[in-house]
Design a protein around this motif. Structure first.
Motif, short mmCIF file in Angstrom:
data_model
loop_
_atom_site.label_atom_id
_atom_site.label_comp_id
_atom_site.label_asym_id
_atom_site.label_seq_id
_atom_site.Cartn_x
_atom_site.Cartn_y
_atom_site.Cartn_z
N ILE A 29 0.86 -1.07 0.01
CA ILE A 29 -0.09 0.03 0.06
C ILE A 29 0.89 1.15 0.15
O ILE A 29 1.82 1.61 0.96
CB ILE A 29 -1.06 0.06 1.31
CG1 ILE A 29 -1.66 -1.22 1.22
CG2 ILE A 29 -1.88 1.20 1.09
CD1 ILE A 29 -2.47 -1.74 0.31
N VAL A 30 0.81 2.01 -1.10
CA VAL A 30 1.73 3.29 -1.06
C VAL A 30 1.08 4.56 -1.48
O VAL A 30 -0.25 4.47 -1.99
CB VAL A 30 2.68 2.97 -2.39
CG1 VAL A 30 3.51 1.61 -2.06
CG2 VAL A 30 1.96 2.97 -3.77
N ALA A 31 1.65 5.56 -0.92
CA ALA A 31 1.06 6.76 -1.33
C ALA A 31 1.74 7.56 -2.52
O ALA A 31 2.95 7.69 -2.30
CB ALA A 31 1.08 7.84 -0.11
N GLU A 32 1.19 8.28 -3.46
CA GLU A 32 1.76 8.93 -4.50
C GLU A 32 1.00 9.75 -4.92
O GLU A 32 -0.25 9.78 -5.52
CB GLU A 32 1.95 7.71 -5.71
CG GLU A 32 2.66 8.32 -6.81
CD GLU A 32 3.05 7.33 -8.02
OE1 GLU A 32 3.51 7.62 -8.90
OE2 GLU A 32 2.84 6.07 -7.65
N ASP A 33 1.34 11.13 -5.24
CA ASP A 33 0.54 12.11 -5.65
C ASP A 33 -0.68 12.45 -4.85
O ASP A 33 -1.58 12.89 -5.59
CB ASP A 33 0.55 12.05 -7.04
CG ASP A 33 1.84 12.09 -7.84
OD1 ASP A 33 2.78 12.85 -7.56
OD2 ASP A 33 1.74 11.45 -9.01
N GLY A 34 -0.63 12.38 -3.44
CA GLY A 34 -1.84 12.45 -2.71
C GLY A 34 -3.07 11.44 -2.89
O GLY A 34 -3.92 11.66 -2.22
N LYS A 35 -2.50 10.37 -3.41
CA LYS A 35 -3.61 9.19 -3.50
C LYS A 35 -2.97 7.81 -2.95
O LYS A 35 -1.71 7.94 -2.92
CB LYS A 35 -3.70 9.04 -5.20
CG LYS A 35 -4.49 10.38 -5.67
CD LYS A 35 -4.70 9.95 -7.04
CE LYS A 35 -5.53 11.29 -7.78
NZ LYS A 35 -5.80 11.09 -9.51
N VAL A 36 -3.71 6.96 -3.00
CA VAL A 36 -3.05 5.58 -2.28
C VAL A 36 -3.33 4.68 -3.26
O VAL A 36 -4.56 4.49 -3.81
CB VAL A 36 -4.05 5.30 -1.02
CG1 VAL A 36 -3.42 4.08 -0.45
CG2 VAL A 36 -3.88 6.45 0.07
#
Length: 473
Positions: A29-36
């Motif tokens: 589970i990762v966060a990228e550009d304010g999304k998950v």
């Protein structure tokens, strides 16, 4: 030499399944550009990247909305192959059944292009009253006094023993009974609706209500149901038969109608709330692309906030029993006024379980206004208004007089996982369950993927691979 930095922030590790072969795989589970996102790799079918949440802040907030799981009175299946291959409920499940769904027929008078149960007029099976009572008894044995039981299908109002089914449910210690329907019979038969109303209190209609637009209804339901919906609501309002409008959402199609549906709903005498359900990629999903048509819970939540002034940010909260997949907001419907309640709950009480208290000290003018609208059964000097089971994710909401069930308006977002975004951690917290004909109680998410119709044959093949040490993790 520049440092090598990953383009995302690693948040967590879980298990999922490959969306092609359904074998269990490890998932980041990762966060990228304010999304998950969920990142997972199947050794046979490659890498997948799936959007879980469009709102990193809300996702992180939801991780704090948890409470100890409430267990059923008994377990139905042993742990043998690991989640999600042992459903029924097994002892590794973390949540009892808030809502138990009993499907009484596969037959339907519509053939919707979107139908997780793959029902249609061409399917003829009706479960016998004896079989249905056996399934009800399985729920009662698990729950003692089930919170909510939903009679579903197919189209349950087509069942030749329909009212005998309702009578059987009412004879059991079920707190709240619902009928999931497309509304066709309700629109056509006023006397039928009058008889339904005799089952109140503790009875509700769960009415399919997807759009005001013909083209959207044709795409989702295969029929122009606008007049059906108008007449159905007219009959339900006449008898004030408690009703929830259920909106199946497809991205880019009817998600722009969220605000219009809410505005319509609060004006209807019989409507107690709206449930928004993004399409689960299971069953019959014609003209549906996972790349363009999927909606996350957070996208639906933002649509409610953007398109309606009914709720503010703190009024639409994760549901503690299953925060990944459920969000809710409650309000009081008082004449032309709709007053949000959820944001008035002190944060420290949100995770306490079955009872929460709404405190008005932070807004004494609202307190004075609310109590001026009620009878003298409550003193304006009262410091709090207790609402029993406010945080239940489902329609059961018992409140003291003079606030009645007629005054309550709720909005629920119910996001069911499918093979793309299935998270084993979340599956274990599922509280919406379908009753298998053999008496097993199975999470809605996994039932439609593994246990419906002939799918258990493929599941058994996966189990054999697991037993032989070849089934993924």
């Amino acid at each position: 030499m520049p440092e090598k930095v990953r383009p995302y922030l690693f948040l967590d590790l879980t298990n999922s399944i490959c969306s092609t072969c359904y074998r269990k795989v490890e998932a980041k589970i990762v966060a990228e550009d304010g999304k998950v996102y969920m990142l997972k790799t199947c050794m046979r079918h490659g890498r997948e990247k799936v959007l879980l949440s469009s709102d990193l802040a809300y996702y992180q907030r939801s991780r704090a909305f948890i409470k100890p799981g409430e267990m059923p009175l008994r377990w139905n299946t042993p742990i043998r192959y690991g989640c999600p291959y042992d459903c029924g409920l097994c002892p590794d499940h973390e949540q009892h059944s808030c809502l138990s769904i009993i499907e009484v027929t596969d037959r339907c008078n519509l053939q919707c292009p979107i139908c997780y149960a793959d029902s249609s007029p061409h399917r003829e099976a009706y479960r016998s009253l004896e079989q249905i009572e056996f399934m009800m008894d399985a729920v009662v044995a698990n729950e003692g006094e089930p919170d909510v039981m939903q009679i579903s299908g197919g189209e349950p109002t087509l069942h030749p023993d329909f009212f005998a089914i309702l009578d059987a449910a009412k004879e059991r210690p079920i707190k709240h009974l619902m009928v999931n329907t497309n509304g066709i019979r309700i629109s056509q038969d006023r006397e039928f609706v009058q008889r339904l109303a005799s089952y109140m209190p503790g009875f509700e209609i769960y009415l399919q209500f997807d759009s005001f637009e013909r083209d959207t209804l044709m795409e989702l339901r295969g029929a122009d149901l606008r007049e059906v919906r108008r007449r159905a609501i007219e009959h339900l309002n006449e008898f004030n038969l408690s009703t929830t409008l259920v909106v199946t959402l497809k991205k880019g199609r009817n998600d722009r109608e969220i605000g219009d549906i809410l505005k319509y709903a609060v004006r209807q005498r019989a409507v107690r709330g709206v449930t928004f359900q993004p399409i689960q990629e299971a069953g019959r999903t014609e003209d549906f692309s996972a790349g363009t048509d999927r909606l996350t819970l957070s996208e639906v939540r933002q649509g409610i906030l953007d398109q309606s002034d009914l709720f503010a940010e703190d009024d639409l909260l994760p549901v503690p029993c299953h925060p990944d997949c459920l969000a809710m907001g409650y309000a009081l419907k008082l004449g032309d006024d709709v007053i949000p309640l959820t944001g008035l709950i002190p944060p420290e009480t949100l995770l306490e379980g079955t009872r929460s208290t709404i405190v008005f000290e932070q807004d004494p003018e609202l307190k004075k206004r609310l109590f001026s609208l009620f009878s003298t059964a409550h003193s304006p000097d009262s410091s709090a208004l207790s609402l029993k089971q406010l945080l239940c994710c489902l329609p059961l909401l018992q409140v003291p007089e003079p606030i009645s069930y007629d005054n309550v308006f709720r909005v629920i977002i119910m996001k069911f996982m499918d093979a793309r975004d299935l998270d084993v951690r979340s599956v274990k917290k599922s509280c919406v369950h379908i009753v298998h004909p053999d008496g097993r109680i199975i999470p809605f998410d996994t039932y439609n993927l593994f246990y419906r119709d002939g799918k258990e044959a493929e599941l058994e093949r996966l189990r054999l691979e697991i037993s032989a040490g070849r089934g993924g993790l």
